[in-house]
Design an enzyme around this catalytic site. Structure first.
Site, PDB file in Angstrom:
ATOM      1  N   LYS A 172       0.955  -1.177   0.033  1.00  7.98           N
ATOM      2  CA  LYS A 172      -0.095  -0.163   0.057  1.00  7.98           C
ATOM      3  C   LYS A 172       0.970   1.185  -0.002  1.00  7.98           C
ATOM      4  CE  LYS A 172      -3.160   2.088   3.141  1.00  7.98           C
ATOM      5  NZ  LYS A 172      -3.663   3.275   2.328  1.00  7.98           N
ATOM      6  N   LYS A 194       7.466   0.609   1.218  1.00  3.77           N
ATOM      7  CA  LYS A 194       7.916  -0.333   0.146  1.00  3.77           C
ATOM      8  C   LYS A 194       9.210   0.138  -0.537  1.00  3.77           C
ATOM      9  CE  LYS A 194       4.875   0.680  -3.269  1.00  3.77           C
ATOM     10  NZ  LYS A 194       4.001   1.607  -2.321  1.00  3.77           N
ATOM     11  N   LYS A 239       4.954   8.472  -8.927  1.00  8.16           N
ATOM     12  CA  LYS A 239       5.739   9.384  -8.281  1.00  8.16           C
ATOM     13  C   LYS A 239       7.066   9.452  -8.530  1.00  8.16           C
ATOM     14  CE  LYS A 239       4.729   8.388  -3.899  1.00  8.16           C
ATOM     15  NZ  LYS A 239       3.761   7.090  -4.224  1.00  8.16           N
ATOM     16  N   ASP A 254      -1.861  -1.161  -4.749  1.00  6.96           N
ATOM     17  CA  ASP A 254      -3.010  -1.317  -4.727  1.00  6.96           C
ATOM     18  C   ASP A 254      -3.898  -2.345  -5.840  1.00  6.96           C
ATOM     19  OD1 ASP A 254      -3.524  -0.513  -2.183  1.00  6.96           O
ATOM     20  OD2 ASP A 254      -4.414   1.583  -2.557  1.00  6.96           O
TER      21      ASP A 254
END
Lengths: 291, 446
Positions: free
Chosen positions: A13, A18, A44, A130
């Site tokens: 998530k 991560k 991003k 997700d």
């Protein structure tokens, strides 16, 4: 002939850690002498920052936006320990299709055959977690990654995202897609957090490959634009990552998980909510309850 | 899993929107879609509508953003902006309408806000979300009409009690739309009304812009154009009626009576027109009486087509020609409510005939339905064959007709085996054309 590259996808998530975890694993593998590439699959495009002294690199899609063809050297940058860093990039927020962007970027790198030519030991895909559409599932589809790990804390929403990822893995498992290596339990400090994760992996037929505690060392390192492996190689936290990296390097057999359906997941969460409340109010539910 | 679609008799919503726009005078569609959409749709529209041809800014000469992977990933709004700007420079029109394909709808391009950037242009630039997945051609027609009624038609106009608007006959999907609109317009003109049909002969974009001055809207369909009529009523306060598409005496009489009642026209006045028209109609049709009896030109019939045509053709064959339409296959995609409305149109025939009515969009199913209705010959000693028969449908029905050994006339979309210019099948005069074409097919081998 080049050796077999081990391709690993790490999901989780947003905001769960991560990229921090992936970068530290890449750094630890590189420090152990392996040839590693880290492929950031998040619009991003900040996955590989801490491997490159906090600096952003031009992304595959930024380069594609300017011209029709892209050469490997335009998007491949070496960072700490010689780790090859690539960022897929994506459209500006709110326009276009980030999912399609990931597909385009991953396929481009595959076409350029950089994985073979660089003679890599590991490719780590750091993917937005997700699995909202087919694009974000591309690293687990046939012919890309073989093993998937998911980063999750004991928070319900992180577990929910992990469970969704398991559904994606299950879907592609019959058609040669990647299988699940296990869960990287992140921000595990309270004892109950470990229990929650342990229970979740039991329910979904998988395993925990490492428990990573929340640590100020990580924050300090990241503020310097570095991984913990680079900034504090002798710290306790670095040992955690080194251990985790070794575990992943040695990992061979991934499996198809058994995700909970939405009703089961809610019931499972409600059961834990009761238990945590009991813990808070001092109710004794363990074996000692009979005393 | 949903079933496959077998030779559909329509294109997608984008196709319907383009087919609608290119038939409005001096209106330029600007496609925001991948390159294939425009090309494929142009071929589908041209080849399947009696060789429609192109014309000004039509056919393959349509402005299109032709999006590629770059636009899909990063968004295609920039490309669309550029395409509109260039189109305005090189294509002369009075209205530009951006229509979108599936791919740009899926990535969420905001075509409407891009169109709004051109608000200061001398001709309006509008945009409609017509992603192909929204439905078929009929849906595209509805979407475009709703857009035009909301954004182009001038509001707060004083009503002219002698002007009406008429639509529901979908350009291209009704291959004979232009002739049909002309026939219905002429009929209403005989009642003393000015009629805007938007897509017919001699129409201008000003007719459409000033459509709110009409006192009534007439939708010649139970399905197509009904939602736009609701939008029109909401935006401009104009009431509407829906009437089935008329071919021949029964249908046209029903049409004129319904319109007369809605407009408050005296019954006697309507009846006088009906009598005049019928006199003219029968003065020709009666000439066929001899040959009809001598050569025995009565036929069993299979009717295949959209809901507008199926009911009108069946009515004409049964009540005007005295034929025996045994099976009717309606090929639209309809909701249950729409199916009910359409079903109600298949009753009260002058003869005791009760055609079997089926809703099915698959071409290969027609034969199956026929054999379910009329048992196939299994070498019985006494077999009542489906013979002599006639198939009235689209070009797709040629195979069925061949297998039945029956003659065949293409009246419903798609029509690739006839050339259609201004031919009409609507009303009394159209019914004469249909009688000519049907009987000419029968005597064609003599």
């Amino acid at each position: 002939m080049s050796k077999k590259t081990k391709q690993i996808a790490i999901y989780g998530k947003g905001g769960i850690g991560k990229s921090t975890t992936t970068s530290n694993i890449s750094a630890a593998l590189a420090a152990a002498g392996y040839k590693v590439m880290q492929f950031g699959c998040d619009p991003k495009s900040d996955s590989t920052n801490t491997l490159r002294g906090g600096k952003y690199i031009p992304t595959v899609l930024d380069t594609l936006r300017e011209k029709n063809t892209v050469k490997a050297e335009e998007v491949l940058f070496q960072g700490f320990g010689g780790v090859y860093c690539v960022e897929a990039g994506g459209p500006a927020p709110g326009v276009g299709c980030a999912g399609r962007g990931i597909i385009t970027a991953v396929q481009l790198l595959k076409q350029l055959r950089v994985f073979d030519e660089l003679d890599l030991d590991f490719v780590l895909y750091d993917v937005l977690g997700d699995v909202v559409c087919g694009g974000f599932a591309v690293p687990i589809r046939e012919g890309i990654a073989e093993h998937v790990f998911t980063v999750s804390s004991a928070d319900f929403m992180a577990i929910y995202a992990a469970n969704n990822l398991f559904k994606g893995i299950q879907k592609y498992s019959n058609s040669g897609g990647a299988l699940l290596g296990g869960v990287i339990a992140n921000s595990i400090n309270a004892p109950y957090a470990k229990e929650i994760i342990d229970d979740f992996v039991k329910q979904t037929s998988t395993q925990v490959v490492g428990y990573v505690p929340r640590s100020v060392t990580v924050t300090q390192s990241e503020l310097q634009g570095k991984t913990t492996i680079e900034a504090a190689p002798n710290s306790e936290q670095a040992k955690v990552y080194q251990h985790l990296a070794q575990r992943i390097a040695n990992h061979t057999d991934s499996k198809t998980p058994t995700p909970l359906d939405i009703q089961e997941l809610r019931e499972w969460a409600a059961k834990w909510a009761d238990q945590l409340l009991a813990m808070e109010t001092g109710e004794v539910r363990s074996a000692a309850a009979s005393i | 899993m949903s079933k496959f679609v077998d030779r559909p008799r329509y294109t997608c919503a984008l196709g319907g929107a383009i087919g609608t726009l290119i038939n409005l005078p001096r209106v330029i569609p600007v496609l925001h879609a991948a390159a294939g959409c425009g090309g494929n749709i142009a071929n589908a529209l041209n080849g399947a509508a009696g060789y429609l041809g192109s014309g000004y800014c039509s056919g393959q000469a349509l402005p299109s953003s032709n999006v590629y992977e770059n636009e899909i990933v990063f968004g295609g709004e920039g490309r669309l902006t550029e395409q509109i700007a260039n189109t305005l420079k090189v294509v002369d029109g009075d209205l530009y309408v951006v229509v979108t394909g599936c791919m740009v709808e899926m990535i969420g391009d905001d075509a409407k806000s891009v169109a709004r950037k051109f608000a200061g242009n001398r001709a309006p630039v509008l945009a409609a979300d017509t992603g192909g997945f929204k439905g078929n051609s009929f849906k595209g027609y509805d979407i475009v009409l709703e857009l035009l009624f909301r954004e182009l038609v001038i509001k707060n106009q004083s009503k002219d009690p002698k002007t009406v608007n008429l639509w529901g006959i979908v350009p291209i999907q009704d291959v004979f739309w232009k002739g049909n609109l002309e026939v219905l317009k002429t009929l209403l003109e005989k009642l003393g009304y000015r009629v805007n049909t938007f897509f017919g002969e001699g129409e201008t974009l000003d007719n459409l812009k000033n459509a709110a001055s009409a006192v009534f809207n007439i939708v010649v369909s139970d399905t197509a154009g009904v939602e736009p009529a609701r939008v029109f009523e909401e935006e401009h306060g104009t009431p509407f009626i829906t009437v089935p598409f008329p071919i021949g005496t029964y249908g046209t009489e029903q049409f004129l009576n319904a319109v007369g009642k809605a407009l408050g026209i005296e019954e006697a006045f309507i009846n006088r027109l009906i009598q005049e028209e019928k006199k003219h109609f029968y003065s020709y049709l009666e000439r066929l009486a001899d040959v009809y009896n001598d050569l025995d030109l009565q036929r069993y019939a299979v009717v295949v087509g959209d809901s507008n045509y199926a009911q009108a053709l069946t009515r004409f064959l049964a009540d005007d020609l005295g034929w025996l339409p045994e099976l009717v296959v309606v090929t639209d995609l309809l909701t249950e409510n729409e199916q009910e409305r359409v079903t109600a149109r298949f009753g009260n025939y002058l003869s005791p005939i009760r055609p079997k009515l089926v809703f099915d969009s698959d071409t290969s199913s027609v034969k199956k339905h026929l054999f379910n209705h009329w048992p196939i010959n299994r070498n019985q000693r006494y077999y009542d064959g489906f013979n002599p028969a006639f198939v009235v449908g689209s070009a797709f029905e040629r195979d069925l007709a061949d297998s039945l050994g029956a003659p065949h006339l293409s009246v419903t979309y798609p029509i690739s085996n006839r050339v259609v210019l201004d031919r009409a099948y609507a009303g009394y005069t159209g019914a004469l054309r249909l009688a000519e074409d049907l009987f000419s097919t029968l005597v064609g081998s003599r």
